[in-house]
Design a protein around this motif. Structure first.
Motif, PDB file in Angstrom:
ATOM      1  N   GLU A   1      12.589 -23.257 -40.149  1.00  0.00           N
ATOM      2  CA  GLU A   1      12.607 -23.398 -38.512  1.00  0.00           C
ATOM      3  C   GLU A   1      12.634 -25.102 -38.306  1.00  0.00           C
ATOM      4  N   ILE A   2      12.200 -25.924 -38.509  1.00  0.00           N
ATOM      5  CA  ILE A   2      12.129 -26.651 -38.899  1.00  0.00           C
ATOM      6  C   ILE A   2      13.472 -27.541 -39.328  1.00  0.00           C
ATOM      7  N   GLU A   3      14.346 -28.436 -38.897  1.00  0.00           N
ATOM      8  CA  GLU A   3      15.781 -28.912 -39.955  1.00  0.00           C
ATOM      9  C   GLU A   3      15.177 -29.437 -40.681  1.00  0.00           C
ATOM     10  N   PRO A   4      15.165 -30.138 -42.107  1.00  0.00           N
ATOM     11  CA  PRO A   4      15.656 -31.042 -43.022  1.00  0.00           C
ATOM     12  C   PRO A   4      16.344 -32.518 -42.349  1.00  0.00           C
ATOM     13  N   GLY A   5      15.751 -33.616 -42.329  1.00  0.00           N
ATOM     14  CA  GLY A   5      16.236 -34.630 -41.764  1.00  0.00           C
ATOM     15  C   GLY A   5      15.836 -34.664 -40.326  1.00  0.00           C
ATOM     16  N   ALA A   6      15.114 -34.342 -39.715  1.00  0.00           N
ATOM     17  CA  ALA A   6      14.788 -34.574 -38.609  1.00  0.00           C
ATOM     18  C   ALA A   6      13.540 -35.451 -37.818  1.00  0.00           C
ATOM     19  N   VAL A   7      13.751 -35.536 -37.279  1.00  0.00           N
ATOM     20  CA  VAL A   7      12.232 -36.486 -36.848  1.00  0.00           C
ATOM     21  C   VAL A   7      11.633 -36.325 -35.708  1.00  0.00           C
ATOM     22  N   PHE A   8      10.037 -35.816 -35.541  1.00  0.00           N
ATOM     23  CA  PHE A   8       9.194 -35.481 -34.628  1.00  0.00           C
ATOM     24  C   PHE A   8       8.288 -36.530 -34.497  1.00  0.00           C
ATOM     25  N   SER A   9       7.452 -36.820 -33.484  1.00  0.00           N
ATOM     26  CA  SER A   9       6.594 -37.365 -32.366  1.00  0.00           C
ATOM     27  C   SER A   9       5.947 -36.587 -33.295  1.00  0.00           C
ATOM     28  N   GLU A  10       4.257 -36.574 -33.288  1.00  0.00           N
ATOM     29  CA  GLU A  10       2.883 -36.756 -33.192  1.00  0.00           C
ATOM     30  C   GLU A  10       2.581 -35.211 -32.741  1.00  0.00           C
ATOM     31  N   SER A  11       3.396 -35.534 -30.513  1.00  0.00           N
ATOM     32  CA  SER A  11       3.288 -34.629 -29.653  1.00  0.00           C
ATOM     33  C   SER A  11       3.914 -33.378 -29.528  1.00  0.00           C
ATOM     34  N   ALA A  12       5.414 -33.528 -30.670  1.00  0.00           N
ATOM     35  CA  ALA A  12       5.597 -32.433 -31.259  1.00  0.00           C
ATOM     36  C   ALA A  12       5.372 -31.589 -32.529  1.00  0.00           C
ATOM     37  N   ILE A  13       4.576 -32.112 -33.015  1.00  0.00           N
ATOM     38  CA  ILE A  13       4.768 -31.576 -34.309  1.00  0.00           C
ATOM     39  C   ILE A  13       3.363 -31.314 -33.995  1.00  0.00           C
ATOM     40  N   ILE A  14       2.211 -32.005 -33.014  1.00  0.00           N
ATOM     41  CA  ILE A  14       1.239 -31.053 -32.653  1.00  0.00           C
ATOM     42  C   ILE A  14       1.389 -29.748 -31.687  1.00  0.00           C
ATOM     43  N   GLU A  15       2.607 -29.713 -31.229  1.00  0.00           N
ATOM     44  CA  GLU A  15       2.947 -28.574 -30.493  1.00  0.00           C
ATOM     45  C   GLU A  15       3.574 -26.920 -31.675  1.00  0.00           C
ATOM     46  N   PHE A  16       4.311 -28.099 -32.595  1.00  0.00           N
ATOM     47  CA  PHE A  16       4.848 -26.586 -33.413  1.00  0.00           C
ATOM     48  C   PHE A  16       3.095 -26.513 -34.156  1.00  0.00           C
ATOM     49  N   ALA A  17       2.698 -26.926 -34.260  1.00  0.00           N
ATOM     50  CA  ALA A  17       1.270 -26.310 -35.399  1.00  0.00           C
ATOM     51  C   ALA A  17       0.521 -25.696 -34.740  1.00  0.00           C
ATOM     52  N   GLY A  18       0.241 -25.303 -32.968  1.00  0.00           N
ATOM     53  CA  GLY A  18      -0.887 -25.273 -32.890  1.00  0.00           C
ATOM     54  C   GLY A  18      -2.005 -25.732 -33.007  1.00  0.00           C
ATOM     55  N   VAL A  19      -2.370 -26.720 -33.011  1.00  0.00           N
ATOM     56  CA  VAL A  19      -3.705 -27.303 -32.817  1.00  0.00           C
ATOM     57  C   VAL A  19      -4.195 -28.182 -32.571  1.00  0.00           C
ATOM     58  N   GLY A  20      -5.174 -28.728 -32.611  1.00  0.00           N
ATOM     59  CA  GLY A  20      -5.142 -30.132 -32.187  1.00  0.00           C
ATOM     60  C   GLY A  20      -5.352 -31.639 -32.464  1.00  0.00           C
ATOM     61  N   ARG A  21      -4.923 -33.050 -32.628  1.00  0.00           N
ATOM     62  CA  ARG A  21      -4.247 -33.885 -33.019  1.00  0.00           C
ATOM     63  C   ARG A  21      -5.188 -34.237 -34.715  1.00  0.00           C
ATOM     64  N   THR A  22      -6.523 -33.991 -34.204  1.00  0.00           N
ATOM     65  CA  THR A  22      -6.482 -34.157 -35.815  1.00  0.00           C
ATOM     66  C   THR A  22      -7.108 -33.562 -37.053  1.00  0.00           C
ATOM     67  N   PRO A  23      -6.711 -32.225 -36.773  1.00  0.00           N
ATOM     68  CA  PRO A  23      -6.120 -30.791 -37.569  1.00  0.00           C
ATOM     69  C   PRO A  23      -4.978 -31.410 -37.800  1.00  0.00           C
ATOM     70  N   ALA A  24      -4.063 -31.479 -37.535  1.00  0.00           N
ATOM     71  CA  ALA A  24      -2.032 -31.652 -37.426  1.00  0.00           C
ATOM     72  C   ALA A  24      -2.165 -32.848 -38.011  1.00  0.00           C
ATOM     73  N   ARG A  25      -3.052 -33.912 -37.846  1.00  0.00           N
ATOM     74  CA  ARG A  25      -2.418 -34.955 -38.285  1.00  0.00           C
ATOM     75  C   ARG A  25      -3.103 -34.729 -39.625  1.00  0.00           C
ATOM     76  N   GLU A  26      -3.856 -34.220 -40.146  1.00  0.00           N
ATOM     77  CA  GLU A  26      -4.634 -34.191 -41.173  1.00  0.00           C
ATOM     78  C   GLU A  26      -3.296 -32.907 -42.205  1.00  0.00           C
ATOM     79  N   ALA A  27      -2.973 -32.145 -41.774  1.00  0.00           N
ATOM     80  CA  ALA A  27      -1.540 -31.388 -41.362  1.00  0.00           C
ATOM     81  C   ALA A  27      -0.569 -32.271 -42.673  1.00  0.00           C
ATOM     82  N   VAL A  28      -0.199 -33.175 -41.950  1.00  0.00           N
ATOM     83  CA  VAL A  28       1.113 -33.956 -42.097  1.00  0.00           C
ATOM     84  C   VAL A  28       0.728 -34.632 -43.270  1.00  0.00           C
ATOM     85  N   GLN A  29      -0.631 -35.113 -42.789  1.00  0.00           N
ATOM     86  CA  GLN A  29      -0.818 -36.469 -44.263  1.00  0.00           C
ATOM     87  C   GLN A  29      -0.705 -35.220 -45.631  1.00  0.00           C
TER      88      GLN A  29
END
Length: 217
Positions: free
Chosen positions: A27-55
């Motif tokens: 659903e998120i394509e390989p090779g695609a690049v996303f901003s932090e705000s887009a990742i937060i939207e995908f994850a459906g949580v706030g900035r800090t937990p989204a960052r932890e998930a990305v890490q």
């Protein structure tokens, strides 16, 4: 979206599971690049937990963090699939043996539920349910394994394998994959550790054959 009633740890776990599923299901394509705000939207949580998930996803090799450039979803390459499966072939039969030997009755019941869900998914062609059952089965084996380092080493490789399988084989190999998993799960439920190890070896070797054919096609 963001649930203030959840603790930070559960929010990060929820974000991780959501992002991992979207990556594996393409659903998120390989090779695609996303901003932090887009990742937060995908994850459906706030900035800090989204960052932890990305890490966590970065440590597992599913994303690359690019400072000032966003988060890049890693590509899918046939050679990477082979590398993942070579490691799994060396380690995962041992995981199957130990997990089967030391599993509790509740863990065996959990795998029985996974077996039933996976079989039903194969009959109906429900690939997402198959993948959920596969992940739950891997989690049950990992929880039953008395060596946490072995389980932790294999966990991200199993996630990569699910993404590769979904990309290349979901349309043609659902029943075959279900049958191979069923043999491992039956041995686990029956507490036959040696049979579980052999069945896991056969499962990984079957995947390796398909990965080699994919690379040479």
């Amino acid at each position: 979206m963001f649930d203030e009633q959840r603790g930070p740890e559960s929010q990060a776990q929820a974000a991780y599971l959501t992002l991992e599923r979207k990556i594996i299901m393409l659903e998120i394509e390989p090779g695609a690049v996303f901003s932090e705000s887009a990742i937060i939207e995908f994850a459906g949580v706030g900035r800090t937990p989204a960052r932890e998930a990305v890490q966590r996803l970065s440590l597992e090799g599913l994303v690359e963090i690019r400072p000032r450039a966003g988060v890049r979803i890693t590509e899918i390459r046939a050679d990477d699939f082979l590398n993942v499966l070579e490691v799994r072939k060396s380690l995962e039969p041992r995981l199957a043996l130990l997990s089967t030997r030391f599993a509790t009755p509740s863990q065996r019941r959990r795998v029985s539920e996974c077996q039933e869900t996976m079989s039903a998914a194969a009959l109906s062609g429900d690939v997402p349910s198959f993948l959920e059952a596969d992940k739950a089965f891997d989690a049950a084996m990992g929880a039953a394994c008395p060596n946490p380092y072995l389980a932790a080493t294999l966990r991200p490789l199993q996630s990569h394998s699910r993404r590769f399988w979904y990309r290349f084989f979901a349309d043609t190999e659902l029943q075959v994959s279900t049958d191979m998993h069923d043999r491992v799960m039956a041995a686990f439920i029956g507490a036959d550790a040696e049979l579980a190890a052999r069945a896991m070896t056969a499962l990984i070797e079957g995947m390796l054959e398909r990965a080699i054919a994919l690379r040479t096609a």
